[in-house]
Design an enzyme around this catalytic site. Structure first.
Site, PDB file in Angstrom:
ATOM      1  N   TYR A 134       1.250 -14.548  31.789  1.00  0.00           N
ATOM      2  CA  TYR A 134       1.752 -14.547  30.356  1.00  0.00           C
ATOM      3  C   TYR A 134       2.679 -15.887  29.743  1.00  0.00           C
ATOM      4  O   TYR A 134       2.739 -16.326  28.659  1.00  0.00           O
ATOM      5  CB  TYR A 134       2.422 -13.267  29.999  1.00  0.00           C
ATOM      6  CG  TYR A 134       1.670 -12.144  29.695  1.00  0.00           C
ATOM      7  CD1 TYR A 134       0.468 -11.739  30.420  1.00  0.00           C
ATOM      8  CD2 TYR A 134       2.070 -11.479  28.444  1.00  0.00           C
ATOM      9  CE1 TYR A 134      -0.216 -10.607  30.030  1.00  0.00           C
ATOM     10  CE2 TYR A 134       1.338 -10.437  28.110  1.00  0.00           C
ATOM     11  CZ  TYR A 134       0.122  -9.835  29.003  1.00  0.00           C
ATOM     12  OH  TYR A 134      -0.519  -8.811  28.412  1.00  0.00           O
ATOM     13  N   LYS A 173      -3.543  -8.866  44.096  1.00  0.00           N
ATOM     14  CA  LYS A 173      -4.882  -9.516  44.388  1.00  0.00           C
ATOM     15  C   LYS A 173      -4.849 -10.606  45.523  1.00  0.00           C
ATOM     16  O   LYS A 173      -5.332 -11.591  45.275  1.00  0.00           O
ATOM     17  CB  LYS A 173      -5.290 -10.283  43.006  1.00  0.00           C
ATOM     18  CG  LYS A 173      -7.122 -10.414  43.094  1.00  0.00           C
ATOM     19  CD  LYS A 173      -7.884  -9.228  43.195  1.00  0.00           C
ATOM     20  CE  LYS A 173      -9.479  -9.521  43.500  1.00  0.00           C
ATOM     21  NZ  LYS A 173     -10.445  -8.519  43.472  1.00  0.00           N
ATOM     22  N   ASP A 192      -8.258  -4.189  41.676  1.00  0.00           N
ATOM     23  CA  ASP A 192      -9.575  -3.741  41.153  1.00  0.00           C
ATOM     24  C   ASP A 192      -9.497  -2.304  41.858  1.00  0.00           C
ATOM     25  O   ASP A 192      -9.865  -1.247  41.060  1.00  0.00           O
ATOM     26  CB  ASP A 192     -10.579  -4.587  41.706  1.00  0.00           C
ATOM     27  CG  ASP A 192     -10.656  -5.060  43.073  1.00  0.00           C
ATOM     28  OD1 ASP A 192      -9.763  -4.883  43.738  1.00  0.00           O
ATOM     29  OD2 ASP A 192     -11.696  -5.578  43.686  1.00  0.00           O
ATOM     30  N   ASP A 251      -2.335   0.634  30.392  1.00  0.00           N
ATOM     31  CA  ASP A 251      -3.192   1.340  29.362  1.00  0.00           C
ATOM     32  C   ASP A 251      -4.262   2.451  29.991  1.00  0.00           C
ATOM     33  O   ASP A 251      -4.277   3.412  29.401  1.00  0.00           O
ATOM     34  CB  ASP A 251      -4.064   0.212  28.741  1.00  0.00           C
ATOM     35  CG  ASP A 251      -3.449  -0.309  27.315  1.00  0.00           C
ATOM     36  OD1 ASP A 251      -2.422  -0.174  27.319  1.00  0.00           O
ATOM     37  OD2 ASP A 251      -4.277  -0.719  26.778  1.00  0.00           O
TER      38      ASP A 251
HETATM   39  C1  IPM Z   1       1.712  -4.347  25.807  1.00  0.00           C
HETATM   40  C2  IPM Z   1       0.849  -5.214  24.732  1.00  0.00           C
HETATM   41  C3  IPM Z   1       1.542  -6.463  24.632  1.00  0.00           C
HETATM   42  C4  IPM Z   1       1.169  -7.160  25.979  1.00  0.00           C
HETATM   43  C5  IPM Z   1       0.929  -7.465  23.644  1.00  0.00           C
HETATM   44  C6  IPM Z   1       0.979  -6.961  22.189  1.00  0.00           C
HETATM   45  C7  IPM Z   1       1.281  -8.840  23.427  1.00  0.00           C
HETATM   46  O1  IPM Z   1      -0.400  -5.007  25.005  1.00  0.00           O
HETATM   47  O2  IPM Z   1       2.961  -4.389  25.262  1.00  0.00           O
HETATM   48  O3  IPM Z   1       1.277  -3.833  26.804  1.00  0.00           O
HETATM   49  O4  IPM Z   1      -0.046  -7.986  26.339  1.00  0.00           O
HETATM   50  O5  IPM Z   1       2.014  -7.172  26.863  1.00  0.00           O
HETATM   51 MG    MG Z   2      -0.894  -3.771  26.482  1.00  0.00          MG
END
Ligand code: IPM
Ligand code: MG
Length: 384
Positions: free
Chosen positions: A141, A192, A224, A252
């Site tokens: 990131y 990984k 994975d 997620d």
């Molecule tokens: C999260 C979100 C953020 C990330 C985005 C909005 C930049 O997806 O907090 O999980 O990727 O970290």
């Molecule tokens: Mg996210």
């Protein structure tokens, strides 16, 4: 002295769910006599519209001087054509990196009342209680160099850099080991390392850190496989620790196991136990302004804020209540942590009553809008 919270609602459903969290905060202040001042700022698309940038220097300064930040969500189609460096998400990323909020705690805990809302069979998720510890200020990131360049033959090439320093791995590993020690005693580090050198180093450093935690059972998994195991047999996990991008994806996935991403709070902490608290879900522009969004993740983020950043004696270094990130129980007795417990209980109570927003609706439930759900939590919090 009063504590300072900076409230950054952001975009999409952010302002709506934040309004409900603030109602709940007022009720908690009333019931527990908390001395908390709230200031407000713009972030993301809202800040682009007003200031031209997704996070102004003034708002960043306010954030630096706050005890905690309650964050909503950022982004939406309106700002899709912004250049990468000025996208709404950059406001969030800048806050994370400028405040050094490296430890992102994302509990994925199933409210028993919602077992039927999970995409997995109830028996696979009953009792689910995972804590994902995501490194938040490093990895791909933030790695440099990054960009899009044009090669000699005129073809464009995009590139990012996946980089981790040993010290960055070590400090997040410590947080994860401390958390595992206070929970189920198991830590799974996700990498990984069969392909990427940077995560080979990740694994080595995590193993080195494990020497100080003989009471924690450490395992390793390739990302994975971890994704597959999360949807195959999620209850095998207690604490998972991983880098920024893998943590984004896996959290997620874990969130969905609990029925709705609309239920999950998160905490992003630095070493000074200052923190930013936000729902795991995004700004959901498709339902923004329709009184449809589920405010519970934002309300539960407020509970985490009270527990981790405002309760006396909570500190990342001591590993304290951090480790209980996904547990409703907390033994600390300060007003702020009592308020956190009470808010979590109020959320559980409204679910017991069958109140549901659309994302967690089931047959026979009482369907509600965002504001009604917030009111229900407030009523439950004050009816003691
Ligand atoms: C999260 C979100 C953020 C990330 C985005 C909005 C930049 O997806 O907090 O999980 O990727 O970290
Ligand atoms: Mg996210």
């Amino acid at each position: 002295m009063s504590k300072q919270i900076l409230c950054l609602p952001g975009d999409g459903i952010g302002p709506e769910i934040m309004a409900e969290a603030l109602k709940v905060l007022d009720a908690a202040k009333q019931r527990f006599g908390l001395d908390i001042d709230v200031s407000h700022g713009l972030v993301g698309g809202a800040a682009i519209d007003h200031d031209g940038v997704p996070l102004s220097d003034e708002t960043l300064e306010l954030a630096r001087h706050s005890d905690a930040i309650l964050f909503g969500a950022v982004g939406g189609p309106k700002w899709d054509d912004q250049p990468m460096a000025n996208r709404p998400e950059k406001g969030l990323l800048k806050l994370r990196s400028e405040l050094d909020l490296f430890a992102n705690l994302r509990p994925a805990m199933l409210f028993p009342q919602l077992a039927g809302a999970s995409s997995l069979k109830p028996k696979l998720v009953a009792g689910l209680d995972i804590l994902i510890v995501r490194e938040l200020t490093g990895g791909i990131y933030f790695g440099e160099p990054r960009g899009v360049r044009t090669l000699g033959n005129g073809e464009r090439e995009g590139y990012n850099t996946y980089v981790y320093r040993e010290s960055e791995i070590r400090r997040i590993a410590k947080v994860a080991f401390e958390a595992a020690r206070k929970r189920g005693g198991r830590l799974c580090s996700v990498d990984k390392s069969n392909v990427l050198e940077v995560t080979g180093l990740w694994r080595e450093v995590v193993v080195e850190e494990s020497a100080g935690y003989n009471d924690v059972e450490l395992s390793h998994m390739y990302v994975d496989n971890a994704a597959m195991q999360l949807v195959r047999a999620p209850k095998q996990f207690d604490v998972m620790v991983t880098g920024n991008m893998f943590g984004d994806i896996l959290s997620d996935c874990a969130a969905m196991l609990t029925g709705s991403i609309g239920m999950l709070p998160s905490a992003s902490l630095n070493e000074r136990h200052q923190g930013m608290y936000e729902p795991v879900h995004g700004s959901a522009p498709d339902i923004a302004g329709k009184n449809k969004a589920n405010p519970l993740a934002q309300i539960l983020s407020l509970a985490m804020l009270l527990r981790f950043s405002l309760a006396e004696g909570s500190s990342l270094a001591e590993g304290s209540s951090l480790a209980e990130g996904s547990s409703l129980a907390n033994s600390s007795s300060t007003g702020a942590s009592k308020a956190a417990d009470a808010i979590e209980k109020a959320v559980s109570d409204v679910l017991d009553k069958g109140y549901r927003t659309a994302d967690i609706a089931s047959e026979g439930c009482q369907l509600m809008g965002t504001a009604e759900m917030g009111d229900a939590v407030v009523n439950s919090l004050l009816s003691v």
